[in-house]
Design a protein around this motif. Structure first.
Motif, PDB file in Angstrom:
ATOM      1  N   LEU A   9       0.656  -1.335   0.344  1.00 53.67           N
ATOM      2  CA  LEU A   9      -0.164  -0.169   0.430  1.00 53.67           C
ATOM      3  C   LEU A   9       0.521   1.551  -0.332  1.00 53.67           C
ATOM      4  O   LEU A   9       1.116   2.433  -0.599  1.00 53.67           O
ATOM      5  CB  LEU A   9      -1.320  -0.042   1.161  1.00 53.67           C
ATOM      6  N   VAL A  10       2.282   1.183   0.904  1.00 55.17           N
ATOM      7  CA  VAL A  10       3.197   2.434   0.668  1.00 55.17           C
ATOM      8  C   VAL A  10       3.031   3.056  -0.599  1.00 55.17           C
ATOM      9  O   VAL A  10       3.091   3.472  -0.981  1.00 55.17           O
ATOM     10  CB  VAL A  10       3.963   2.312   1.763  1.00 55.17           C
ATOM     11  N   LYS A  11       3.920   1.552  -1.715  1.00 49.11           N
ATOM     12  CA  LYS A  11       4.377   1.518  -3.014  1.00 49.11           C
ATOM     13  C   LYS A  11       3.490   2.377  -3.820  1.00 49.11           C
ATOM     14  O   LYS A  11       3.298   2.651  -4.923  1.00 49.11           O
ATOM     15  CB  LYS A  11       5.409   0.070  -3.162  1.00 49.11           C
ATOM     16  N   ILE A  12       2.095   1.559  -3.494  1.00 46.92           N
ATOM     17  CA  ILE A  12       0.951   2.047  -4.533  1.00 46.92           C
ATOM     18  C   ILE A  12       0.790   3.191  -4.189  1.00 46.92           C
ATOM     19  O   ILE A  12       0.667   4.391  -5.216  1.00 46.92           O
ATOM     20  CB  ILE A  12      -0.088   1.774  -4.426  1.00 46.92           C
ATOM     21  N   ARG A  13       0.446   3.845  -3.018  1.00 49.92           N
ATOM     22  CA  ARG A  13       0.289   5.645  -2.614  1.00 49.92           C
ATOM     23  C   ARG A  13       1.287   6.119  -2.912  1.00 49.92           C
ATOM     24  O   ARG A  13       1.312   7.206  -3.427  1.00 49.92           O
ATOM     25  CB  ARG A  13       0.523   5.780  -1.519  1.00 49.92           C
ATOM     26  N   ALA A  14       2.549   5.766  -3.229  1.00 47.05           N
ATOM     27  CA  ALA A  14       3.976   6.620  -3.533  1.00 47.05           C
ATOM     28  C   ALA A  14       3.755   6.458  -5.309  1.00 47.05           C
ATOM     29  O   ALA A  14       4.158   7.676  -5.958  1.00 47.05           O
ATOM     30  CB  ALA A  14       5.092   5.976  -3.189  1.00 47.05           C
ATOM     31  N   PHE A  15       3.934   5.560  -5.336  1.00 51.49           N
ATOM     32  CA  PHE A  15       3.653   5.542  -7.107  1.00 51.49           C
ATOM     33  C   PHE A  15       2.211   5.882  -8.445  1.00 51.49           C
ATOM     34  O   PHE A  15       2.529   6.476  -9.112  1.00 51.49           O
ATOM     35  CB  PHE A  15       4.235   4.060  -7.508  1.00 51.49           C
ATOM     36  N   LEU A  16       1.491   6.022  -7.351  1.00 46.87           N
ATOM     37  CA  LEU A  16       0.423   6.272  -8.392  1.00 46.87           C
ATOM     38  C   LEU A  16       0.150   7.663  -9.250  1.00 46.87           C
ATOM     39  O   LEU A  16      -0.267   7.651  -9.489  1.00 46.87           O
ATOM     40  CB  LEU A  16      -1.142   6.211  -6.796  1.00 46.87           C
ATOM     41  N   PRO A  17       0.848   8.580  -8.187  1.00 43.40           N
ATOM     42  CA  PRO A  17       0.445  10.094  -9.143  1.00 43.40           C
ATOM     43  C   PRO A  17       1.005   9.683 -10.031  1.00 43.40           C
ATOM     44  O   PRO A  17       0.906  10.691 -11.047  1.00 43.40           O
ATOM     45  CB  PRO A  17       1.008  10.506  -8.012  1.00 43.40           C
ATOM     46  N   GLU A  18       1.963   9.870 -10.147  1.00 41.77           N
ATOM     47  CA  GLU A  18       3.872   9.037 -11.262  1.00 41.77           C
ATOM     48  C   GLU A  18       2.253   8.496 -11.984  1.00 41.77           C
ATOM     49  O   GLU A  18       2.907   8.660 -13.413  1.00 41.77           O
ATOM     50  CB  GLU A  18       4.431   7.956 -10.835  1.00 41.77           C
ATOM     51  N   LYS A  19       1.646   7.345 -12.215  1.00 44.33           N
ATOM     52  CA  LYS A  19       1.215   6.310 -13.065  1.00 44.33           C
ATOM     53  C   LYS A  19      -0.505   7.246 -13.239  1.00 44.33           C
ATOM     54  O   LYS A  19      -0.526   6.972 -14.872  1.00 44.33           O
ATOM     55  CB  LYS A  19       1.193   5.184 -12.569  1.00 44.33           C
ATOM     56  N   LEU A  20      -0.651   7.765 -13.119  1.00 42.68           N
ATOM     57  CA  LEU A  20      -2.237   8.960 -12.751  1.00 42.68           C
ATOM     58  C   LEU A  20      -1.489   9.691 -14.299  1.00 42.68           C
ATOM     59  O   LEU A  20      -2.136  10.103 -15.377  1.00 42.68           O
ATOM     60  CB  LEU A  20      -2.493   9.395 -11.960  1.00 42.68           C
ATOM     61  N   THR A  21      -0.323  10.395 -13.904  1.00 38.25           N
ATOM     62  CA  THR A  21       0.229  10.992 -15.033  1.00 38.25           C
ATOM     63  C   THR A  21      -0.125  10.786 -16.103  1.00 38.25           C
ATOM     64  O   THR A  21       0.067  11.337 -17.729  1.00 38.25           O
ATOM     65  CB  THR A  21       2.080  12.024 -14.326  1.00 38.25           C
ATOM     66  N   GLU A  22       0.522   9.215 -15.964  1.00 35.14           N
ATOM     67  CA  GLU A  22       1.756   8.504 -17.214  1.00 35.14           C
ATOM     68  C   GLU A  22       0.236   8.866 -18.252  1.00 35.14           C
ATOM     69  O   GLU A  22       0.388   8.488 -19.609  1.00 35.14           O
ATOM     70  CB  GLU A  22       1.991   7.265 -17.000  1.00 35.14           C
ATOM     71  N   LEU A  23      -0.916   7.973 -17.399  1.00 33.55           N
ATOM     72  CA  LEU A  23      -2.174   7.654 -18.288  1.00 33.55           C
ATOM     73  C   LEU A  23      -2.487   9.035 -18.448  1.00 33.55           C
ATOM     74  O   LEU A  23      -3.294   8.949 -19.499  1.00 33.55           O
ATOM     75  CB  LEU A  23      -3.455   7.444 -17.035  1.00 33.55           C
ATOM     76  N   SER A  24      -2.305  10.128 -17.544  1.00 32.15           N
ATOM     77  CA  SER A  24      -3.515  11.228 -18.384  1.00 32.15           C
ATOM     78  C   SER A  24      -2.797  11.370 -19.898  1.00 32.15           C
ATOM     79  O   SER A  24      -3.932  12.520 -20.797  1.00 32.15           O
ATOM     80  CB  SER A  24      -2.885  12.080 -17.803  1.00 32.15           C
ATOM     81  N   ASN A  25      -1.855  11.408 -19.963  1.00 30.49           N
ATOM     82  CA  ASN A  25      -0.903  11.824 -21.215  1.00 30.49           C
ATOM     83  C   ASN A  25      -1.561  10.572 -22.155  1.00 30.49           C
ATOM     84  O   ASN A  25      -1.548  10.976 -23.602  1.00 30.49           O
ATOM     85  CB  ASN A  25       0.640  11.259 -21.591  1.00 30.49           C
ATOM     86  N   LYS A  26      -2.468   9.479 -22.149  1.00 32.76           N
ATOM     87  CA  LYS A  26      -2.487   8.854 -22.778  1.00 32.76           C
ATOM     88  C   LYS A  26      -5.019   8.783 -23.062  1.00 32.76           C
ATOM     89  O   LYS A  26      -4.915   8.934 -24.304  1.00 32.76           O
ATOM     90  CB  LYS A  26      -2.622   7.507 -22.784  1.00 32.76           C
ATOM     91  N   ASN A  27      -5.171   9.099 -21.955  1.00 34.00           N
ATOM     92  CA  ASN A  27      -6.358   9.318 -21.575  1.00 34.00           C
ATOM     93  C   ASN A  27      -6.761  10.106 -20.783  1.00 34.00           C
ATOM     94  O   ASN A  27      -6.567   9.607 -19.650  1.00 34.00           O
ATOM     95  CB  ASN A  27      -6.853   7.870 -21.487  1.00 34.00           C
ATOM     96  N   GLU A  28      -6.965  11.439 -20.892  1.00 34.79           N
ATOM     97  CA  GLU A  28      -6.806  12.594 -19.698  1.00 34.79           C
ATOM     98  C   GLU A  28      -8.291  12.342 -18.676  1.00 34.79           C
ATOM     99  O   GLU A  28      -8.207  12.810 -17.700  1.00 34.79           O
ATOM    100  CB  GLU A  28      -7.262  13.674 -19.853  1.00 34.79           C
ATOM    101  N   ALA A  29      -9.007  11.844 -19.467  1.00 34.84           N
ATOM    102  CA  ALA A  29     -10.396  11.447 -19.474  1.00 34.84           C
ATOM    103  C   ALA A  29     -10.970  10.366 -17.649  1.00 34.84           C
ATOM    104  O   ALA A  29     -11.283  10.716 -17.321  1.00 34.84           O
ATOM    105  CB  ALA A  29     -11.541  11.369 -20.059  1.00 34.84           C
ATOM    106  N   LEU A  30      -9.928   8.924 -18.368  1.00 37.24           N
ATOM    107  CA  LEU A  30     -10.166   8.419 -17.382  1.00 37.24           C
ATOM    108  C   LEU A  30      -9.045   8.869 -16.147  1.00 37.24           C
ATOM    109  O   LEU A  30      -9.359   8.376 -15.003  1.00 37.24           O
ATOM    110  CB  LEU A  30      -9.690   7.090 -18.299  1.00 37.24           C
ATOM    111  N   ALA A  31      -7.815   9.074 -16.683  1.00 40.19           N
ATOM    112  CA  ALA A  31      -7.283   9.896 -15.001  1.00 40.19           C
ATOM    113  C   ALA A  31      -7.961  10.978 -14.156  1.00 40.19           C
ATOM    114  O   ALA A  31      -7.418   9.919 -13.416  1.00 40.19           O
ATOM    115  CB  ALA A  31      -5.663  10.311 -15.469  1.00 40.19           C
TER     116      ALA A  31
END
Length: 67
Positions: A9-31
């Motif tokens: 859970l600590v790792k997920i919480r730490a990396f979720l913002p980074e992965k959301l940013t990555e996703l926003s470049n592909k699918n902004e609405a889903l992010a």
């Protein structure tokens, strides 16, 4: 086992913002949808993590499938 779960859970919480940013470049609405779910507390972290990775794996670009 409990420490392993907590570290996950600590790792997920730490990396979720980074992965959301990555996703926003592909699918902004889903992010944004996932970010809102996170902010509203609608889904557990693991579910959000899964949704982000599913979005990234689909290879969508701004709501359209890549060819």
């Amino acid at each position: 086992m409990k420490n392993t779960i907590n570290m996950e859970l600590v790792k997920i919480r730490a990396f979720l913002p980074e992965k959301l940013t990555e996703l926003s470049n592909k699918n902004e609405a889903l992010a944004i949808e996932i970010l809102r779910m996170w902010g509203n507390g609608d889904k557990p972290l693991r579910d959000l993590w899964t949704l982000v990775h599913q979005g990234l794996e689909r290879g969508e670009h701004n709501g359209e499938h890549s060819n």
